[in-house]
Design a protein around this motif. Structure first.
Motif, mmCIF file in Angstrom:
data_model
loop_
_atom_site.group_PDB
_atom_site.id
_atom_site.type_symbol
_atom_site.label_atom_id
_atom_site.label_comp_id
_atom_site.label_asym_id
_atom_site.label_seq_id
_atom_site.Cartn_x
_atom_site.Cartn_y
_atom_site.Cartn_z
ATOM 1 N N ASP A 248 -1.212 -6.952 1.729
ATOM 2 C CA ASP A 248 -0.162 -6.272 0.977
ATOM 3 C C ASP A 248 0.953 -7.241 0.612
ATOM 4 O O ASP A 248 1.186 -8.240 1.300
ATOM 5 C CB ASP A 248 0.426 -5.123 1.802
ATOM 6 C CG ASP A 248 -0.533 -3.942 1.908
ATOM 7 O OD1 ASP A 248 -1.502 -3.886 1.137
ATOM 8 O OD2 ASP A 248 -0.297 -3.081 2.780
ATOM 9 N N THR A 275 2.936 -2.243 -3.361
ATOM 10 C CA THR A 275 2.431 -2.789 -2.103
ATOM 11 C C THR A 275 1.186 -3.636 -2.298
ATOM 12 O O THR A 275 0.962 -4.574 -1.546
ATOM 13 C CB THR A 275 2.102 -1.662 -1.107
ATOM 14 O OG1 THR A 275 1.145 -0.765 -1.695
ATOM 15 C CG2 THR A 275 3.356 -0.887 -0.748
ATOM 16 N N ARG A 276 0.386 -3.324 -3.323
ATOM 17 C CA ARG A 276 -0.846 -4.062 -3.530
ATOM 18 C C ARG A 276 -0.676 -5.113 -4.619
ATOM 19 O O ARG A 276 0.054 -4.908 -5.595
ATOM 20 C CB ARG A 276 -1.979 -3.101 -3.927
ATOM 21 C CG ARG A 276 -2.354 -2.105 -2.856
ATOM 22 C CD ARG A 276 -2.801 -2.833 -1.592
ATOM 23 N NE ARG A 276 -3.973 -3.669 -1.859
ATOM 24 C CZ ARG A 276 -4.249 -4.790 -1.194
ATOM 25 N NH1 ARG A 276 -3.447 -5.232 -0.243
ATOM 26 N NH2 ARG A 276 -5.322 -5.495 -1.489
#
Length: 527
Positions: A248, A275-276
């Motif tokens: 992440d 987050t990704r």
């Protein structure tokens, strides 16, 4: 009548600079003079500001000379987001509002002729710049409050119109105003590029143990990757699954990525903090501005910047236009891209993992021999095609892998390993790198300076001798030697080795050259 000052932000790429918006209202020839290296869009703001003030039923100094200075005057400025700051500075200079209410506040927003406050691109990097300058309060258009609040520790005020902002500064009740349409919405591209990838996993693949290990090394150290092989051998399948083994994003990386998306006008604030890592796979007929950034007027980020801290996948790489291929030299080498348009020159982040995929020839069937049912390309066509994936570009690629046809691949017992297991090893290796480079500002081995590696993390003499022998034989350039040094450290980090030695260096050399890897080295498992 007199003088007043408000604050705005000038953007040069993804970097913001605090700007003083100074207004002077005094006797003289009637008119509005705007100085401070303003572009055409900003210059048109004089008319937008005048009509917005009049239609908001506020006093416009129609018989006075108005001078607006955007300081520092030598910094190029463009865009419509200065409108609100200019309007408030003029109103304060006229005595309509108290100048003290404008202190320690940044004002961002475009004004409509009816006084409405419209959204503008780049709000997130502007608020970041205000925070870094020590200013804790920012006024933005109401639809962009969520975007601005992604910067911690900031007081964000959102309004729909100039009249509402003036009422807030006067301490009066806030008048009603119609909502402003944002013009944003979902797209099929978002579904294809994100939801489809969410369903992928490395366990979908079978065989290719060496290639999967090479991909793991690339992900752990941020090393650029070239996948070669005939059509249908799995190049695209493995490239699309690389994001699934990346950890992440940190908060810092997330804000960097979202700042670039804000500049490009594609930020989806409903998703919250990213987050990704991003994944971008532009088609091979994409233009140079689409890939590296640019365009007419204000410079906008290209795909190489939108994939910052993520993965940029260039499938069928030799089919990309020659000017696009040559422009990739800078981001592959430095992790930044500088785009110049007229007097404007901006530098944008581009520290993504670049994955190139190429067939051996235009038809994709060439295997070194021409058979009846194989390659139909002429020799000259194959040479022209191969020339695009050689020379300066491939010298900047850390890892090269040649995939075999699917029928020739072994279905090894490690083929079912899932992305979560690989991602855990990648994350552990990245933590080691973060600790190693904590005082240098780098995050990954692929970003480390060759000079710093030589001075602080030199390889053992026996390992350096291996690299020197490749240089003297002409198989490795000096630039390639630095990349092998970085790779050796990533191989060691994945294996949990404190310092790379001969074995890690040998593996790095084979990863670089596209040679056969020893089974003992693959995925750090014992033979």
């Amino acid at each position: 009548m007199g003088y007043a000052r408000a604050h705005g932000v000038a953007l040069r790429g993804a970097v913001g600079h605090l700007i003083d918006v100074q207004a002077d209202v005094s006797p003289g020839m009637v008119g509005v003079t705007l100085v401070g290296r303003a572009d055409s869009v900003l210059a048109e703001g004089r008319d937008r500001v005048r009509m917005a003030i009049i239609n908001s039923e506020l006093a416009w100094p129609a018989t006075k000379r108005i001078t607006v200075l955007l300081s520092p005057a030598d910094l190029p400025k463009g865009g419509s987001h200065y409108d609100l700051g200019m309007a408030l500075a003029i109103l304060a200079a006229c005595g309509e509002i108290e100048p003290i209410g404008l202190e320690r506040t940044v004002f961002i927003g475009e004004l409509a002729l009816d006084g409405g406050l419209r959204p503008t691109s780049g709000v997130l990097p502007m608020v970041l710049a205000a925070s870094q300058a020590g200013i804790a309060r920012v006024v933005v258009p109401e639809p962009q409050v969520a975007e601005a609040r992604m910067v911690p520790g900031m007081e964000i005020l959102g309004f729909r119109s100039l009249a509402q902002v003036v009422a807030e500064l006067r301490g009066e009740p806030i008048p009603d105003a119609p909502r402003v349409a944002t013009g944003t919405g979902g797209s099929l591209l978002g579904w294809r590029g994100e939801r489809r990838l969410d369903d992928m996993d490395m366990s979908d693949l079978r065989g290719m143990p060496e290639t999967r290990y090479a991909v793991e090394v690339a992900a752990a150290g941020g090393h650029h990757l070239l996948l070669k092989g005939p059509k249908g051998c799995g190049k695209t399948s493995i490239a699309e699954r690389i994001p699934t083994i990346l950890p992440d994003l940190s908060r810092e990386e997330s804000l960097e990525v979202m700042a670039v998306q804000s500049l490009a006008g594609v930020l989806d604030v409903d998703r919250g903090l990213l987050t990704r890592p991003p994944f971008s796979a532009p088609h091979h007929d994409a233009s140079k501005p689409g890939i590296v950034g640019g365009g007419s007027g204000r410079v906008r980020p290209g795909q190489v910047s939108l994939s910052h801290a993520g993965v940029l996948f260039l499938d069928e790489f030799p089919l990309f236009k020659s000017d696009v291929i040559e422009c990739l030299r800078e981001p592959l080498e430095s992790g930044d891209i500088t785009v110049s348009r007229g007097e404007e020159s901006v530098t944008l982040p581009a520290r993504g993992l670049v994955v190139l995929a190429a067939n051996p020839c235009p038809c994709g069937n060439y295997d070194g021999t021409v058979t009846k049912d194989g390659c139909i390309c002429r020799s000259a066509e194959r040479q022209t095609y191969a020339r695009k994936v050689s020379g300066p570009i491939t010298d900047r690629i850390d890892i090269t892998r040649t995939l075999r046809p699917m029928a020739e691949q072994n279905h090894d017992p490690w083929g079912s390993e899932c992305s979560a297991d690989i991602r855990a090893r990648v994350a552990a290796a990245r933590r080691r790198q973060h600790e190693r480079y904590a005082d240098f500002g780098w995050r990954l081995n692929g970003q480390a300076s060759g000079i710093a590696l030589r001075d602080n993390w030199r390889l053992p003499p026996s390992a350096e001798a291996l690299i020197d022998s490749r240089i003297f034989s002409g198989a490795l350039t000096r630039r390639g030697a630095v990349r092998v040094h970085r790779l050796a450290w990533t191989v060691a980090d994945l294996a949990g080795v404190d310092w790379p030695g001969v074995a890690e260096t040998e593996t790095a050399l084979e990863l670089r050259a596209g040679g056969t890897l020893r089974v003992a080295a693959v995925e750090g498992r014992p033979a």
